[in-house]
Design a protein around this motif. Sequence first.
Motif: not given
Length: 278
Positions: A252-278
Amino acid sequence: MGTFVVTGSASGMGAATAGRLQDEGHTVIDVDLHEAGIQADLSTPQGRADALTGIKAATGGRLDGVAAVAGLGAHLDDPARVLAVNYFAPVALLEGLRRELAVSGAGRVVVISSNSASTVPLIDEELVRIVLSGDEKAALERAGGRHIQLPDEITESAPSITAYASSKLALSLWVRRTTVTEDWARAGILLNAVAPGAVLTPLMRASTGRDAEPDPDNFPTPMPLGHFGDPEDIAFWAHQFLRPEARFTTGSVLYVDGGTDAAMRPEGYPSPMTVAPA
Protein backbone atom coordinates in the motif's frame (compact mmCIF):
# COMPACT_ATOMS: atom_id res chain seq x y z
CA MET A 1 7.48 -6.20 23.19
CA GLY A 2 9.35 -5.91 19.93
CA THR A 3 12.49 -4.42 18.46
CA PHE A 4 12.18 -1.77 15.77
CA VAL A 5 14.59 0.34 13.72
CA VAL A 6 13.70 3.96 13.02
CA THR A 7 15.88 6.00 10.68
CA GLY A 8 15.70 9.77 10.75
CA SER A 9 14.89 9.44 14.44
CA ALA A 10 16.40 12.73 15.61
CA SER A 11 13.59 15.01 14.45
CA GLY A 12 10.24 15.37 12.71
CA MET A 13 8.33 12.30 11.61
CA GLY A 14 11.13 9.94 12.64
CA ALA A 15 11.22 11.26 16.19
CA ALA A 16 7.42 11.08 16.44
CA THR A 17 7.40 7.48 15.17
CA ALA A 18 10.17 6.43 17.54
CA GLY A 19 8.29 8.08 20.39
CA ARG A 20 5.11 6.11 19.68
CA LEU A 21 7.00 2.83 19.65
CA GLN A 22 8.87 3.65 22.84
CA ASP A 23 5.66 4.67 24.58
CA GLU A 24 4.35 1.15 23.89
CA GLY A 25 7.42 -0.34 25.53
CA HIS A 26 9.22 -1.44 22.37
CA THR A 27 12.97 -1.28 21.94
CA VAL A 28 13.86 1.31 19.31
CA ILE A 29 17.18 1.24 17.48
CA ASP A 30 17.48 4.87 16.43
CA VAL A 31 19.53 5.85 13.39
CA ASP A 32 20.40 9.35 12.24
CA LEU A 33 23.29 11.53 11.20
CA HIS A 34 23.46 13.06 14.68
CA GLU A 35 21.77 12.60 18.07
CA ALA A 36 21.04 8.90 17.67
CA GLY A 37 22.19 5.62 19.11
CA ILE A 38 23.58 4.71 15.69
CA GLN A 39 25.06 7.70 13.90
CA ALA A 40 25.71 7.18 10.21
CA ASP A 41 25.77 9.11 6.95
CA LEU A 42 23.21 7.22 4.89
CA SER A 43 24.13 9.09 1.72
CA THR A 44 27.16 6.82 1.23
CA PRO A 45 27.53 3.05 0.84
CA GLN A 46 30.05 3.03 3.70
CA GLY A 47 27.66 4.92 5.96
CA ARG A 48 24.90 2.42 5.20
CA ALA A 49 27.26 -0.48 5.86
CA ASP A 50 28.22 1.07 9.20
CA ALA A 51 24.55 1.53 10.07
CA LEU A 52 23.79 -2.09 9.19
CA THR A 53 26.68 -3.32 11.34
CA GLY A 54 25.38 -1.34 14.31
CA ILE A 55 21.77 -2.39 13.77
CA LYS A 56 22.59 -6.08 13.42
CA ALA A 57 24.67 -5.99 16.59
CA ALA A 58 21.75 -4.44 18.47
CA THR A 59 19.02 -6.78 17.19
CA GLY A 60 20.34 -10.09 18.42
CA GLY A 61 19.43 -11.53 15.01
CA ARG A 62 15.70 -10.77 15.20
CA LEU A 63 13.86 -7.63 14.15
CA ASP A 64 10.14 -6.93 14.31
CA GLY A 65 10.00 -3.89 12.08
CA VAL A 66 11.64 -0.94 10.37
CA ALA A 67 10.40 2.59 9.85
CA ALA A 68 12.60 4.08 7.14
CA VAL A 69 11.89 7.75 7.69
CA ALA A 70 15.24 9.46 6.99
CA GLY A 71 15.16 11.76 4.00
CA LEU A 72 16.46 14.99 2.52
CA GLY A 73 14.44 17.83 1.03
CA ALA A 74 14.26 19.51 -2.34
CA HIS A 75 15.76 22.72 -0.93
CA LEU A 76 19.26 21.24 -0.87
CA ASP A 77 21.49 22.10 -3.80
CA ASP A 78 22.85 18.56 -4.10
CA PRO A 79 20.38 16.40 -6.02
CA ALA A 80 22.66 13.37 -6.02
CA ARG A 81 22.80 13.35 -2.21
CA VAL A 82 19.04 13.81 -1.99
CA LEU A 83 18.56 10.81 -4.26
CA ALA A 84 21.08 8.71 -2.32
CA VAL A 85 19.43 9.29 1.05
CA ASN A 86 15.82 9.13 -0.14
CA TYR A 87 16.06 5.97 -2.23
CA PHE A 88 19.32 4.05 -2.06
CA ALA A 89 19.64 4.31 1.72
CA PRO A 90 16.28 2.77 2.67
CA VAL A 91 16.54 0.11 0.00
CA ALA A 92 20.05 -0.90 1.09
CA LEU A 93 19.07 -1.02 4.77
CA LEU A 94 15.91 -3.00 4.15
CA GLU A 95 17.59 -5.49 1.86
CA GLY A 96 20.38 -5.81 4.41
CA LEU A 97 17.89 -6.49 7.22
CA ARG A 98 15.58 -8.87 5.36
CA ARG A 99 16.93 -11.93 7.16
CA GLU A 100 16.43 -10.37 10.61
CA LEU A 101 12.91 -9.32 9.65
CA ALA A 102 12.12 -12.82 8.42
CA VAL A 103 13.13 -14.44 11.70
CA SER A 104 10.09 -13.01 13.46
CA GLY A 105 7.80 -14.45 10.79
CA ALA A 106 5.80 -11.22 10.85
CA GLY A 107 8.23 -8.44 9.99
CA ARG A 108 6.74 -5.01 9.33
CA VAL A 109 8.27 -2.26 7.20
CA VAL A 110 7.02 1.23 6.48
CA VAL A 111 8.88 3.74 4.33
CA ILE A 112 8.19 7.41 3.90
CA SER A 113 7.44 8.35 0.32
CA SER A 114 5.75 11.66 -0.59
CA ASN A 115 2.76 12.96 -2.48
CA SER A 116 5.37 14.76 -4.60
CA ALA A 117 5.69 11.46 -6.46
CA SER A 118 2.32 12.18 -8.08
CA THR A 119 1.76 15.93 -7.69
CA VAL A 120 5.05 17.37 -8.96
CA PRO A 121 5.19 17.54 -12.78
CA LEU A 122 9.00 17.48 -12.81
CA ILE A 123 9.69 13.75 -12.61
CA ASP A 124 12.67 12.50 -14.59
CA GLU A 125 11.33 9.17 -15.87
CA GLU A 126 14.73 8.09 -17.16
CA LEU A 127 16.20 8.75 -13.72
CA VAL A 128 13.46 6.64 -12.12
CA ARG A 129 14.24 3.82 -14.54
CA ILE A 130 17.95 3.92 -13.73
CA VAL A 131 17.27 4.10 -9.99
CA LEU A 132 15.04 1.03 -10.09
CA SER A 133 17.70 -0.84 -12.05
CA GLY A 134 19.92 -0.51 -8.97
CA ASP A 135 22.77 1.33 -10.71
CA GLU A 136 23.51 3.92 -8.03
CA LYS A 137 26.55 5.39 -9.77
CA ALA A 138 24.65 6.05 -12.99
CA ALA A 139 21.63 7.33 -11.08
CA LEU A 140 23.66 9.84 -9.07
CA GLU A 141 25.37 11.05 -12.22
CA ARG A 142 22.00 11.48 -13.91
CA ALA A 143 20.58 13.34 -10.92
CA GLY A 144 23.51 15.73 -10.83
CA GLY A 145 23.06 16.51 -14.50
CA ARG A 146 19.69 18.22 -13.97
CA HIS A 147 18.05 16.96 -17.15
CA ILE A 148 14.70 18.59 -16.39
CA GLN A 149 14.60 22.33 -16.99
CA LEU A 150 13.25 24.12 -13.94
CA PRO A 151 11.63 27.56 -13.82
CA ASP A 152 13.85 30.17 -12.14
CA GLU A 153 11.61 30.53 -9.10
CA ILE A 154 11.76 26.77 -8.48
CA THR A 155 15.52 26.63 -9.07
CA GLU A 156 15.98 29.20 -6.33
CA SER A 157 13.78 27.56 -3.69
CA ALA A 158 13.89 23.86 -4.60
CA PRO A 159 16.92 23.12 -6.79
CA SER A 160 16.66 19.36 -6.12
CA ILE A 161 12.92 19.01 -6.69
CA THR A 162 13.34 16.63 -9.63
CA ALA A 163 15.67 14.34 -7.69
CA TYR A 164 13.37 14.55 -4.66
CA ALA A 165 10.13 13.74 -6.47
CA SER A 166 11.78 11.09 -8.65
CA SER A 167 13.34 9.41 -5.62
CA LYS A 168 9.99 9.24 -3.84
CA LEU A 169 8.26 7.80 -6.90
CA ALA A 170 10.99 5.21 -7.28
CA LEU A 171 10.75 4.28 -3.60
CA SER A 172 6.99 3.73 -3.83
CA LEU A 173 7.48 1.59 -6.93
CA TRP A 174 10.22 -0.41 -5.19
CA VAL A 175 7.83 -1.14 -2.33
CA ARG A 176 5.10 -2.28 -4.73
CA ARG A 177 7.47 -4.47 -6.74
CA THR A 178 9.36 -5.97 -3.83
CA THR A 179 6.58 -6.75 -1.40
CA VAL A 180 5.00 -9.39 -3.64
CA THR A 181 8.19 -11.34 -4.25
CA GLU A 182 8.56 -14.69 -2.55
CA ASP A 183 11.57 -13.63 -0.46
CA TRP A 184 9.44 -11.01 1.25
CA ALA A 185 5.79 -12.05 1.00
CA ARG A 186 6.24 -15.71 1.88
CA ALA A 187 8.60 -14.77 4.70
CA GLY A 188 5.75 -12.76 6.22
CA ILE A 189 7.49 -9.42 5.77
CA LEU A 190 5.02 -6.69 4.85
CA LEU A 191 6.17 -3.55 3.03
CA ASN A 192 4.06 -0.39 2.93
CA ALA A 193 4.60 3.30 2.31
CA VAL A 194 3.16 6.50 3.69
CA ALA A 195 3.07 9.44 1.28
CA PRO A 196 2.91 12.66 3.32
CA GLY A 197 1.99 16.04 1.97
CA ALA A 198 2.69 19.38 3.62
CA VAL A 199 3.69 18.43 7.14
CA LEU A 200 5.25 21.02 9.45
CA THR A 201 8.65 19.44 9.95
CA PRO A 202 12.10 21.07 9.89
CA LEU A 203 12.53 19.63 6.38
CA MET A 204 9.33 21.25 5.09
CA ARG A 205 10.14 24.61 6.64
CA ALA A 206 13.58 24.54 5.02
CA SER A 207 12.13 23.43 1.68
CA THR A 208 9.58 26.24 1.61
CA GLY A 209 12.02 28.84 2.90
CA ARG A 210 9.61 29.82 5.65
CA ASP A 211 10.49 29.91 9.34
CA ALA A 212 7.03 31.03 10.38
CA GLU A 213 4.02 28.82 9.72
CA PRO A 214 2.95 29.28 6.09
CA ASP A 215 -0.59 30.16 5.04
CA PRO A 216 -2.46 27.03 3.83
CA ASP A 217 -4.68 29.19 1.63
CA ASN A 218 -1.64 30.66 -0.10
CA PHE A 219 0.37 27.48 -0.55
CA PRO A 220 1.72 26.23 -3.91
CA THR A 221 -0.47 23.11 -3.73
CA PRO A 222 -4.13 22.82 -2.65
CA MET A 223 -4.81 22.33 1.05
CA PRO A 224 -8.49 21.27 1.16
CA LEU A 225 -8.61 20.87 4.95
CA GLY A 226 -7.25 24.36 5.46
CA HIS A 227 -4.37 23.31 7.68
CA PHE A 228 -1.02 21.56 7.52
CA GLY A 229 -0.07 18.23 9.01
CA ASP A 230 2.07 17.59 12.06
CA PRO A 231 4.71 14.87 12.45
CA GLU A 232 2.32 12.97 14.71
CA ASP A 233 -0.17 12.68 11.84
CA ILE A 234 2.39 10.66 9.89
CA ALA A 235 3.68 8.77 12.92
CA PHE A 236 0.15 7.55 13.64
CA TRP A 237 -0.12 5.77 10.29
CA ALA A 238 3.49 4.58 10.30
CA HIS A 239 2.74 2.99 13.64
CA GLN A 240 -0.40 1.30 12.28
CA PHE A 241 1.60 -0.35 9.51
CA LEU A 242 4.09 -1.66 12.10
CA ARG A 243 1.45 -3.29 14.29
CA PRO A 244 0.98 -7.09 14.29
CA GLU A 245 -2.68 -6.58 13.36
CA ALA A 246 -1.67 -5.15 9.97
CA ARG A 247 -1.28 -8.70 8.71
CA PHE A 248 -3.18 -8.41 5.43
CA THR A 249 -1.82 -5.07 4.28
CA THR A 250 1.19 -4.98 2.01
CA GLY A 251 2.13 -2.97 -1.06
CA SER A 252 0.00 0.00 0.00
CA VAL A 253 0.96 3.61 -0.60
CA LEU A 254 -1.15 5.63 1.81
CA TYR A 255 -1.57 9.35 1.10
CA VAL A 256 -1.59 11.37 4.30
CA ASP A 257 -1.63 14.84 2.78
CA GLY A 258 -4.83 16.57 3.81
CA GLY A 259 -6.43 15.81 0.44
CA THR A 260 -3.81 17.50 -1.76
CA ASP A 261 -3.36 14.58 -4.15
CA ALA A 262 -7.14 14.06 -4.36
CA ALA A 263 -7.64 17.75 -5.15
CA MET A 264 -4.98 17.77 -7.86
CA ARG A 265 -5.75 14.35 -9.36
CA PRO A 266 -9.33 13.46 -8.45
CA GLU A 267 -9.41 10.72 -11.08
CA GLY A 268 -5.75 9.76 -10.90
CA TYR A 269 -6.11 7.02 -8.32
CA PRO A 270 -7.25 4.34 -8.36
CA SER A 271 -6.70 3.82 -12.05
CA PRO A 272 -8.40 0.99 -13.93
CA MET A 273 -6.41 -1.90 -15.29
CA THR A 274 -6.35 -1.94 -19.07
CA VAL A 275 -6.07 -4.96 -21.33
CA ALA A 276 -4.13 -4.72 -24.55
CA PRO A 277 -6.20 -5.44 -27.63
CA ALA A 278 -5.79 -8.94 -29.03
